[in-house]
Design a protein around this motif. Structure first.
Motif, PDB file in Angstrom:
ATOM      1  N   SER A  16       0.901  -1.040   0.136  1.00 32.23           N
ATOM      2  CA  SER A  16      -0.057  -0.225   0.281  1.00 32.23           C
ATOM      3  C   SER A  16       0.568   1.426  -0.179  1.00 32.23           C
ATOM      4  O   SER A  16       0.226   2.725   0.066  1.00 32.23           O
ATOM      5  N   LEU A  19       8.452   0.793  -0.722  1.00 26.37           N
ATOM      6  CA  LEU A  19       8.817   0.461  -2.075  1.00 26.37           C
ATOM      7  C   LEU A  19       7.838  -0.644  -2.953  1.00 26.37           C
ATOM      8  O   LEU A  19       7.941  -1.137  -4.111  1.00 26.37           O
ATOM      9  N   ARG A  39      -1.556  -4.606   5.839  1.00 30.10           N
ATOM     10  CA  ARG A  39      -2.353  -4.339   6.741  1.00 30.10           C
ATOM     11  C   ARG A  39      -3.461  -3.817   7.303  1.00 30.10           C
ATOM     12  O   ARG A  39      -5.004  -3.949   7.213  1.00 30.10           O
ATOM     13  N   ALA A  89       7.504  -7.235   3.263  1.00 27.52           N
ATOM     14  CA  ALA A  89       6.791  -6.913   4.662  1.00 27.52           C
ATOM     15  C   ALA A  89       7.524  -6.141   5.577  1.00 27.52           C
ATOM     16  O   ALA A  89       8.651  -5.277   4.504  1.00 27.52           O
ATOM     17  N   HIS A 186      15.739   4.727   1.263  1.00 29.29           N
ATOM     18  CA  HIS A 186      14.651   5.247   0.578  1.00 29.29           C
ATOM     19  C   HIS A 186      14.078   5.792   0.956  1.00 29.29           C
ATOM     20  O   HIS A 186      13.672   6.268   2.481  1.00 29.29           O
ATOM     21  N   THR A 188      10.849   6.251   1.922  1.00 31.08           N
ATOM     22  CA  THR A 188       9.303   5.668   2.304  1.00 31.08           C
ATOM     23  C   THR A 188       9.303   6.170   4.151  1.00 31.08           C
ATOM     24  O   THR A 188      10.511   6.757   4.508  1.00 31.08           O
TER      25      THR A 188
HETATM   26  P1  NAP Z   1       7.277   0.984   4.465  1.00 32.78           P
HETATM   27  O1  NAP Z   1       7.227   2.815   3.456  1.00 32.78           O
HETATM   28  O2  NAP Z   1       6.392   1.537   6.182  1.00 32.78           O
HETATM   29  O3  NAP Z   1       6.033   0.470   3.511  1.00 32.78           O
HETATM   30  C1  NAP Z   1       5.241  -0.831   3.816  1.00 32.78           C
HETATM   31  C2  NAP Z   1       4.879  -2.051   3.596  1.00 32.78           C
HETATM   32  O4  NAP Z   1       3.854  -2.494   4.397  1.00 32.78           O
HETATM   33  C3  NAP Z   1       3.130  -0.418   3.759  1.00 32.78           C
HETATM   34  O5  NAP Z   1       2.610  -0.477   2.581  1.00 32.78           O
HETATM   35  C4  NAP Z   1       2.728  -1.869   4.857  1.00 32.78           C
HETATM   36  O6  NAP Z   1       0.817  -1.047   5.669  1.00 32.78           O
HETATM   37  C5  NAP Z   1       2.953  -2.810   4.377  1.00 32.78           C
HETATM   38  N1  NAP Z   1       3.236  -4.008   5.743  1.00 32.78           N
HETATM   39  C6  NAP Z   1       4.041  -4.270   6.431  1.00 32.78           C
HETATM   40  N2  NAP Z   1       4.342  -4.823   7.126  1.00 32.78           N
HETATM   41  C7  NAP Z   1       3.254  -5.936   7.245  1.00 32.78           C
HETATM   42  C8  NAP Z   1       2.521  -6.821   6.943  1.00 32.78           C
HETATM   43  N3  NAP Z   1       2.946  -7.601   7.839  1.00 32.78           N
HETATM   44  N4  NAP Z   1       1.514  -7.325   6.399  1.00 32.78           N
HETATM   45  C9  NAP Z   1       1.206  -7.229   4.961  1.00 32.78           C
HETATM   46  N5  NAP Z   1       1.673  -5.402   4.727  1.00 32.78           N
HETATM   47  C10 NAP Z   1       2.989  -4.966   5.295  1.00 32.78           C
HETATM   48  O7  NAP Z   1       8.628   0.324   3.986  1.00 32.78           O
HETATM   49  P2  NAP Z   1       9.463   0.590   2.739  1.00 32.78           P
HETATM   50  O8  NAP Z   1      10.512   1.341   3.195  1.00 32.78           O
HETATM   51  O9  NAP Z   1       8.846   0.304   2.080  1.00 32.78           O
HETATM   52  O10 NAP Z   1       9.690  -0.916   2.851  1.00 32.78           O
HETATM   53  C11 NAP Z   1       9.982  -2.326   2.487  1.00 32.78           C
HETATM   54  C12 NAP Z   1      10.814  -2.818   2.853  1.00 32.78           C
HETATM   55  O11 NAP Z   1      12.318  -2.709   2.607  1.00 32.78           O
HETATM   56  C13 NAP Z   1      10.733  -3.246   4.768  1.00 32.78           C
HETATM   57  O12 NAP Z   1      11.199  -4.762   4.956  1.00 32.78           O
HETATM   58  C14 NAP Z   1      11.970  -2.471   5.176  1.00 32.78           C
HETATM   59  O13 NAP Z   1      12.920  -2.970   5.863  1.00 32.78           O
HETATM   60  C15 NAP Z   1      12.886  -2.508   3.973  1.00 32.78           C
HETATM   61  N6  NAP Z   1      14.240  -1.803   3.292  1.00 32.78           N
HETATM   62  C16 NAP Z   1      13.958  -0.491   3.140  1.00 32.78           C
HETATM   63  C17 NAP Z   1      14.683   0.357   3.283  1.00 32.78           C
HETATM   64  C18 NAP Z   1      14.318   1.573   3.069  1.00 32.78           C
HETATM   65  O14 NAP Z   1      14.788   2.392   2.904  1.00 32.78           O
HETATM   66  N7  NAP Z   1      13.216   2.564   2.784  1.00 32.78           N
HETATM   67  C19 NAP Z   1      16.137   0.481   3.280  1.00 32.78           C
HETATM   68  C20 NAP Z   1      16.381  -1.081   3.233  1.00 32.78           C
HETATM   69  C21 NAP Z   1      15.490  -1.984   3.547  1.00 32.78           C
HETATM   70  P3  NAP Z   1       0.336  -1.940   6.723  1.00 32.78           P
HETATM   71  O15 NAP Z   1       1.050  -0.940   7.700  1.00 32.78           O
HETATM   72  O16 NAP Z   1      -0.772  -1.116   6.142  1.00 32.78           O
HETATM   73  O17 NAP Z   1       0.399  -3.213   6.704  1.00 32.78           O
END
Ligand code: NAP
Length: 259
Positions: A16, A19, A39, A89, A186, A188
């Motif tokens: 939603s 990334l 969620r 996730a 990133h 986010t």
């Molecule tokens: P984000 O902006 O916080 O988005 C997370 C998305 O995942 C939201 O849509 C959230 O919606 C959903 N989500 C979280 N837990 C969930 C679950 N248990 N079941 C279903 N949906 C779930 O995070 P992001 O920055 O895109 O990061 C995505 C992944 O990349 C993460 O694992 C993060 O650790 C990894 N990562 C990110 C970065 C970065 O800089 N952004 C760097 C390294 C690694 P709901 O909360 O409504 O479920």
């Protein structure tokens, strides 16, 4: 470039926002029908509606926790035959190596290692039978260069990476590719919350924490969900059939390594 995947069906977990949403948008632009998951139903529906109206693709939503068996079953049931799986996730919480007990490790392994592995096991037989499939796992730069405060993430994602490395070579003959994308920082919600953690730990403002982290990146900026999604869509394209078991780092040059 025509990615050659118009009309395929993709599951994009945790999509939603951030990334996952970037991947969903790029695949929708390529004409792929989507099953989106998160969620929280409200943001999920808003994302789905935005993609339907912008790209005219079929978008189903499943509001569920992907780290639960019920959540995974509901997502798989909504999709039917899956051509593309993007595993994602939320990341485990930060802390110190001495903070975590067995339950903390089990939760991290469940969310960031066993959940993607179980989804891979569920979709692989059908992909192999149909002789085409693409699986992309969103992991982290911490797999290549461990981030001290993210020991839970370092551990669980390394486990997934080992599984993918071995399995990708066992299924490539059937036209199925599996690869990982390793994000650096990133822009986010996750980055904002990590910046807030740095700000609190070091007694500096959130803006100072962001500036400090940007200074560590040769590109001097955070990545965008759009750039991330475009890389994911390419790995899911017809053109990427010879990319097997790779770990693609998207980090603006932050990891200082020759290869
Ligand atoms: P984000 O902006 O916080 O988005 C997370 C998305 O995942 C939201 O849509 C959230 O919606 C959903 N989500 C979280 N837990 C969930 C679950 N248990 N079941 C279903 N949906 C779930 O995070 P992001 O920055 O895109 O990061 C995505 C992944 O990349 C993460 O694992 C993060 O650790 C990894 N990562 C990110 C970065 C970065 O800089 N952004 C760097 C390294 C690694 P709901 O909360 O409504 O479920």
């Amino acid at each position: 470039m025509d990615l050659g995947i118009k009309g395929k069906t993709a599951i994009i977990c945790a999509s939603s926002k951030g990334l996952g949403r970037g991947c969903a948008e790029a695949l929708a632009e390529a004409g792929v029908n989507l099953v989106l998951n998160a969620r929280g139903a409200e943001a999920l529906e808003a994302t789905a509606e935005a993609l339907r109206s912008a790209y005219g693709v079929d978008v189903k939503t499943v509001a569920a926790d992907i780290t639960t068996a019920e959540g995974r079953e509901a997502v798989l049931a909504a999709a039917g035959d899956v051509d593309i799986l993007v595993n994602n996730a939320g990341g485990p919480p930060p802390g110190l190596w001495s903070d975590w007990n067995r339950d903390d490790f089990i939760a991290a392994i469940d969310g960031n290692m066993l959940t993607p592995i179980q989804l891979i096991q569920a979709v692989l037989p059908g992909m192999m039978e149909r002789e085409w499939g693409r699986i992309v796992n969103i992991t982290s730069g911490s797999v290549k260069a461990p981030i001290p405060q993210l020991g839970l993430s370092n551990s669980a994602r390394a486990g997934l990476t080992g599984f993918v490395a071995g399995t990708a070579r066992q299924v490539a003959h059937a036209g199925v590719t599996m690869n990982n994308i390793l994000p650096g920082i990133h822009a986010t919600d996750r980055a904002v919350s990590l910046d807030a953690g740095v700000s609190k730990a070091q007694g500096i403002t959130p803006d100072e924490a962001t500036a400090q982290r940007k200074a560590t990146i040769p590109a001097r900026r955070y990545g965008t969900a759009g750039e991330f999604g475009a890389t994911c869509a390419f790995l899911c394209s017809q053109h990427a059939g010879f990319i097997v078991g790779q770990n693609i780092v998207l980090d603006g040059g932050a990891i200082n390594a020759t290869i």
